[in-house]
Scaffold this motif. Structure first.
Motif, PDB file in Angstrom:
ATOM      1  N   GLU A 263      36.589  30.566  42.423  1.00 18.93           N
ATOM      2  CA  GLU A 263      35.279  29.961  42.562  1.00 18.93           C
ATOM      3  C   GLU A 263      34.427  30.705  43.585  1.00 18.93           C
ATOM      4  OE1 GLU A 263      34.114  27.939  40.620  1.00 18.93           O
ATOM      5  OE2 GLU A 263      35.747  26.808  39.695  1.00 18.93           O
ATOM      6  N   ALA A 264      33.117  30.419  43.555  1.00 19.30           N
ATOM      7  CA  ALA A 264      32.162  31.155  44.379  1.00 19.30           C
ATOM      8  C   ALA A 264      32.449  31.030  45.870  1.00 19.30           C
ATOM      9  CB  ALA A 264      30.742  30.684  44.067  1.00 19.30           C
ATOM     10  N   ASP A 265      33.005  29.902  46.292  1.00 14.87           N
ATOM     11  CA  ASP A 265      33.287  29.698  47.710  1.00 14.87           C
ATOM     12  C   ASP A 265      34.751  29.962  48.060  1.00 14.87           C
ATOM     13  OD1 ASP A 265      34.323  27.619  46.294  1.00 14.87           O
ATOM     14  OD2 ASP A 265      33.608  26.035  47.632  1.00 14.87           O
ATOM     15  N   GLU A 266      35.457  30.665  47.176  1.00 16.50           N
ATOM     16  CA  GLU A 266      36.890  30.877  47.340  1.00 16.50           C
ATOM     17  C   GLU A 266      37.184  32.347  47.619  1.00 16.50           C
ATOM     18  OE1 GLU A 266      41.026  29.819  44.879  1.00 16.50           O
ATOM     19  OE2 GLU A 266      39.057  29.583  43.945  1.00 16.50           O
ATOM     20  N   THR A 267      38.172  32.589  48.483  1.00 16.09           N
ATOM     21  CA  THR A 267      38.626  33.951  48.786  1.00 16.09           C
ATOM     22  C   THR A 267      40.139  34.016  48.659  1.00 16.09           C
ATOM     23  OG1 THR A 267      36.789  34.324  50.339  1.00 16.09           O
ATOM     24  CG2 THR A 267      38.695  35.784  50.515  1.00 16.09           C
ATOM     25  N   VAL A 268      40.637  34.971  47.880  1.00  8.50           N
ATOM     26  CA  VAL A 268      42.074  35.155  47.712  1.00  8.50           C
ATOM     27  C   VAL A 268      42.414  36.616  47.952  1.00  8.50           C
ATOM     28  CG1 VAL A 268      42.233  33.259  46.044  1.00  8.50           C
ATOM     29  CG2 VAL A 268      41.916  35.593  45.227  1.00  8.50           C
ATOM     30  N   ASP A 269      43.697  36.869  48.167  1.00  8.76           N
ATOM     31  CA  ASP A 269      44.133  38.240  48.460  1.00  8.76           C
ATOM     32  C   ASP A 269      44.201  39.108  47.205  1.00  8.76           C
ATOM     33  OD1 ASP A 269      44.339  37.636  51.143  1.00  8.76           O
ATOM     34  OD2 ASP A 269      46.432  37.023  50.984  1.00  8.76           O
ATOM     35  N   ASP A 270      45.023  38.688  46.247  1.00  7.70           N
ATOM     36  CA  ASP A 270      45.217  39.435  45.004  1.00  7.70           C
ATOM     37  C   ASP A 270      45.307  38.463  43.848  1.00  7.70           C
ATOM     38  OD1 ASP A 270      45.704  42.346  45.888  1.00  7.70           O
ATOM     39  OD2 ASP A 270      47.136  41.236  47.127  1.00  7.70           O
ATOM     40  N   VAL A 271      45.082  38.980  42.666  1.00  7.75           N
ATOM     41  CA  VAL A 271      45.223  38.192  41.447  1.00  7.75           C
ATOM     42  C   VAL A 271      46.101  38.967  40.469  1.00  7.75           C
ATOM     43  CG1 VAL A 271      44.054  37.162  39.471  1.00  7.75           C
ATOM     44  CG2 VAL A 271      42.990  37.045  41.717  1.00  7.75           C
ATOM     45  N   ASP A 272      47.207  38.345  40.044  1.00  2.00           N
ATOM     46  CA  ASP A 272      48.064  38.881  38.985  1.00  2.00           C
ATOM     47  C   ASP A 272      48.194  37.767  37.962  1.00  2.00           C
ATOM     48  OD1 ASP A 272      48.936  41.531  40.074  1.00  2.00           O
ATOM     49  OD2 ASP A 272      49.680  40.235  41.675  1.00  2.00           O
ATOM     50  N   ALA A 273      47.687  37.965  36.774  1.00  2.79           N
ATOM     51  CA  ALA A 273      47.596  36.823  35.870  1.00  2.79           C
ATOM     52  C   ALA A 273      47.766  37.194  34.412  1.00  2.79           C
ATOM     53  CB  ALA A 273      46.247  36.130  36.057  1.00  2.79           C
ATOM     54  N   LEU A 274      48.387  36.254  33.681  1.00  2.00           N
ATOM     55  CA  LEU A 274      48.398  36.217  32.222  1.00  2.00           C
ATOM     56  C   LEU A 274      47.742  34.897  31.845  1.00  2.00           C
ATOM     57  CD1 LEU A 274      52.046  37.336  31.421  1.00  2.00           C
ATOM     58  CD2 LEU A 274      49.982  38.557  30.758  1.00  2.00           C
ATOM     59  N   ALA A 275      46.625  34.940  31.184  1.00  2.00           N
ATOM     60  CA  ALA A 275      45.913  33.687  30.945  1.00  2.00           C
ATOM     61  C   ALA A 275      44.948  33.850  29.780  1.00  2.00           C
ATOM     62  CB  ALA A 275      45.158  33.257  32.202  1.00  2.00           C
ATOM     63  N   GLY A 276      44.355  32.722  29.391  1.00  2.00           N
ATOM     64  CA  GLY A 276      43.337  32.779  28.356  1.00  2.00           C
ATOM     65  C   GLY A 276      42.083  33.454  28.864  1.00  2.00           C
ATOM     66  N   ASN A 277      41.687  33.086  30.098  1.00  4.22           N
ATOM     67  CA  ASN A 277      40.506  33.663  30.727  1.00  4.22           C
ATOM     68  C   ASN A 277      40.777  33.858  32.214  1.00  4.22           C
ATOM     69  OD1 ASN A 277      38.388  33.308  28.423  1.00  4.22           O
ATOM     70  ND2 ASN A 277      39.311  31.286  28.637  1.00  4.22           N
ATOM     71  N   VAL A 278      40.258  34.948  32.757  1.00  7.79           N
ATOM     72  CA  VAL A 278      40.312  35.200  34.199  1.00  7.79           C
ATOM     73  C   VAL A 278      38.877  35.447  34.644  1.00  7.79           C
ATOM     74  CG1 VAL A 278      41.153  36.676  36.044  1.00  7.79           C
ATOM     75  CG2 VAL A 278      42.646  36.138  34.111  1.00  7.79           C
ATOM     76  N   ILE A 279      38.378  34.585  35.531  1.00  9.16           N
ATOM     77  CA  ILE A 279      36.978  34.641  35.942  1.00  9.16           C
ATOM     78  C   ILE A 279      36.909  34.732  37.463  1.00  9.16           C
ATOM     79  CG2 ILE A 279      34.746  33.472  35.910  1.00  9.16           C
ATOM     80  CD1 ILE A 279      35.686  32.007  33.378  1.00  9.16           C
ATOM     81  N   VAL A 280      36.218  35.745  37.959  1.00 10.39           N
ATOM     82  CA  VAL A 280      36.033  35.921  39.399  1.00 10.39           C
ATOM     83  C   VAL A 280      34.582  35.626  39.737  1.00 10.39           C
ATOM     84  CG1 VAL A 280      36.159  37.514  41.341  1.00 10.39           C
ATOM     85  CG2 VAL A 280      37.864  37.652  39.507  1.00 10.39           C
TER      86      VAL A 280
ATOM     87  N   ASP B 212      43.499  43.576  44.844  1.00  9.24           N
ATOM     88  CA  ASP B 212      43.400  44.023  43.460  1.00  9.24           C
ATOM     89  C   ASP B 212      43.443  42.847  42.491  1.00  9.24           C
ATOM     90  OD1 ASP B 212      43.459  46.616  44.452  1.00  9.24           O
ATOM     91  OD2 ASP B 212      45.637  46.764  44.249  1.00  9.24           O
ATOM     92  N   VAL B 213      42.921  43.080  41.298  1.00 10.23           N
ATOM     93  CA  VAL B 213      43.020  42.140  40.186  1.00 10.23           C
ATOM     94  C   VAL B 213      43.741  42.847  39.050  1.00 10.23           C
ATOM     95  CG1 VAL B 213      41.785  40.798  38.453  1.00 10.23           C
ATOM     96  CG2 VAL B 213      40.948  40.849  40.808  1.00 10.23           C
ATOM     97  N   SER B 214      44.874  42.292  38.626  1.00 11.55           N
ATOM     98  CA  SER B 214      45.610  42.798  37.462  1.00 11.55           C
ATOM     99  C   SER B 214      45.722  41.657  36.483  1.00 11.55           C
ATOM    100  CB  SER B 214      47.002  43.303  37.862  1.00 11.55           C
ATOM    101  OG  SER B 214      46.911  44.391  38.752  1.00 11.55           O
ATOM    102  N   ALA B 215      45.136  41.798  35.319  1.00 12.97           N
ATOM    103  CA  ALA B 215      45.046  40.661  34.416  1.00 12.97           C
ATOM    104  C   ALA B 215      45.206  41.080  32.970  1.00 12.97           C
ATOM    105  CB  ALA B 215      43.709  39.942  34.600  1.00 12.97           C
ATOM    106  N   ALA B 216      45.889  40.232  32.221  1.00 13.44           N
ATOM    107  CA  ALA B 216      45.959  40.332  30.767  1.00 13.44           C
ATOM    108  C   ALA B 216      45.478  38.999  30.231  1.00 13.44           C
ATOM    109  CB  ALA B 216      47.381  40.624  30.304  1.00 13.44           C
ATOM    110  N   ALA B 217      44.388  39.001  29.490  1.00 15.68           N
ATOM    111  CA  ALA B 217      43.773  37.737  29.106  1.00 15.68           C
ATOM    112  C   ALA B 217      42.877  37.944  27.902  1.00 15.68           C
ATOM    113  CB  ALA B 217      42.957  37.172  30.279  1.00 15.68           C
ATOM    114  N   GLY B 218      42.403  36.820  27.364  1.00 14.57           N
ATOM    115  CA  GLY B 218      41.421  36.912  26.294  1.00 14.57           C
ATOM    116  C   GLY B 218      40.116  37.480  26.809  1.00 14.57           C
ATOM    117  N   ASN B 219      39.715  37.019  28.009  1.00 18.82           N
ATOM    118  CA  ASN B 219      38.487  37.493  28.645  1.00 18.82           C
ATOM    119  C   ASN B 219      38.735  37.690  30.135  1.00 18.82           C
ATOM    120  OD1 ASN B 219      36.377  37.084  26.356  1.00 18.82           O
ATOM    121  ND2 ASN B 219      37.419  35.103  26.476  1.00 18.82           N
ATOM    122  N   VAL B 220      38.249  38.798  30.659  1.00 18.85           N
ATOM    123  CA  VAL B 220      38.293  39.055  32.101  1.00 18.85           C
ATOM    124  C   VAL B 220      36.859  39.279  32.550  1.00 18.85           C
ATOM    125  CG1 VAL B 220      39.086  40.578  33.942  1.00 18.85           C
ATOM    126  CG2 VAL B 220      40.616  40.027  32.038  1.00 18.85           C
TER     127      VAL B 220
END
Length: 356
Positions: free
Chosen positions: A43-60, A67-75
């Motif tokens: 979310e807009a007010d959120e801060t995270v270190d890294d993203v590693d994800a398998l999902a339907g959608n990955v939204i930043v 880093d962001v490493s993602a496999a998804a329908g939409n990134v």
């Protein structure tokens, strides 16, 4: 009504499935939108270190400092979203409207860098279509059917491409080189290997959870057989691996045997998968028992994770994993044979029914 024992086993399996499914969303908070695999949103007010994800959608929408490493329908990196490191994505659509301070490696159906989007490093991608309207500080390597450079595009480095190039070529500060094809494999290989490793680990963990949850006694027997008679188990596994395909091929010679062969092949592949999981579980259980650790769930996780690490060891890693798989497949075959023989002997000892 299920017995308390069966209910307990089902709860154990359900818990394991929930835990394993949680691995799919990585170390960030996710929210489900009903899509397959769910949606992970920073979310807009959120801060995270890294993203590693398998999902339907990955939204930043917020900030990812790493880093962001993602496999998804939409990134998507939305306008205002920021990735401090690199973006590696495999997706149907990759949309960059925010900023990526590092490099981008992407493979997907569509790639878009909007007017508000920026990439601080290089861009390497393979896509069906690609549209660049934003700023890219490094070199660009693109393989796509159609590549469009918008009026707002600003490419500070060179452009190497394969496909049809359209639009504002003056946006490229460096040289434009058409190559067929552009080799983006080295840059996409880390994404593919990461995706396969995570997917294989999760699927093996799910299968192992089902086996341990529903068949705990049989699973312990398989582990004991690997520990007490490894040579016999290994030879049995080799015999199954070599003998079953020969048997199926012989059955397929006749027309009526073709459906049997197809079903047998499916069952054989599944048996190999079960054997692989059992082998890794059994070896880990044997190693942990030497340290007085008898937890089968710990053995499952350690065995599967250890196999991933072992696979990265040059020369000896793959052969050792094959040997472990043969141990598991052989112990599985021995256990099933023992159980069938026991049932057959019990049936022979049963008194005949009285004839009226």
């Amino acid at each position: 009504m299920p017995t308390p024992v069966i209910r307990g086993r089902l709860l154990v399996v359900l818990a394991a499935l929930v835990i394993a499914t949680g691995l799919l969303v990585g170390p960030v908070a996710g929210q489900s939108d009903g899509a397959t695999g769910g949606t992970i949103v920073i979310e807009a007010d959120e801060t995270v270190d890294d993203v590693d994800a398998l999902a339907g959608n990955v939204i930043v929408r917020g900030t990812v400092t790493g880093d962001v490493s993602a496999a998804a329908g939409n990134v998507e990196v939305e306008d205002g979203g920021e990735v401090g490191g690199d973006l590696e994505a495999m997706a149907g659509n990759v949309d960059i409207a925010g900023s990526v301070d590092g490099s981008v490696s992407a493979a997907g159906g569509n790639l878009v860098v909007t007017e508000t989007g920026s990439v601080g490093g290089t861009l390497d991608a393979a896509a069906g279509t690609a549209r660049l309207d934003g700023t890219i500080d490094g070199d660009v390597r693109l393989a796509a059917e159609t590549i469009t450079l918008g009026e707002g595009a600003q490419l500070e480095g060179d452009l190497r491409y394969a496909g049809t190039l359209e639009g504002n070529e003056e946006a490229v500060a460096g040289t434009i080189v058409e190559e067929s094809p552009v080799d983006v494999t080295p840059t996409l290989q880390p994404v593919a290997s990461w995706l396969f490793a995570v997917y294989a680990f999760v699927m093996n963990l799910l299968l192992g959870a089902v086996l341990l949850g529903l068949f705990p006694r049989f699973s312990r027997t398989v582990a004991d057989d690997v520990a007490t008679m490894p040579i016999r188990a290994g030879l049995a596994g080799l015999g199954v691996l070599v003998g079953v395909p020969i048997l199926l091929a012989a059955i397929a010679i006749t027309v009526i045997g073709i459906p049997i062969t197809v079903l047998g092949a499916v069952a054989f592949v599944f048996a190999i998968w079960v054997g692989v999981v059992y082998g890794r579980f059994a070896v880990a259980a044997w190693l942990l028992s030497s340290a007085d650790l008898e937890n089968p769930w710990l053995a499952l996780v350690v065995g599967l994770a250890g196999a991933v690490v072992l696979g990265q060891v040059p020369i000896v890693g793959d052969p050792l994993n094959l040997l472990i798989a043969l141990l598991g497949l052989g112990a599985l075959a021995i256990g099933l044979y023992r159980r069938l023989r026991s049932r057959h002997e019990s049936a022979d000892e049963r008194p005949p029914s009285a004839v009226e």
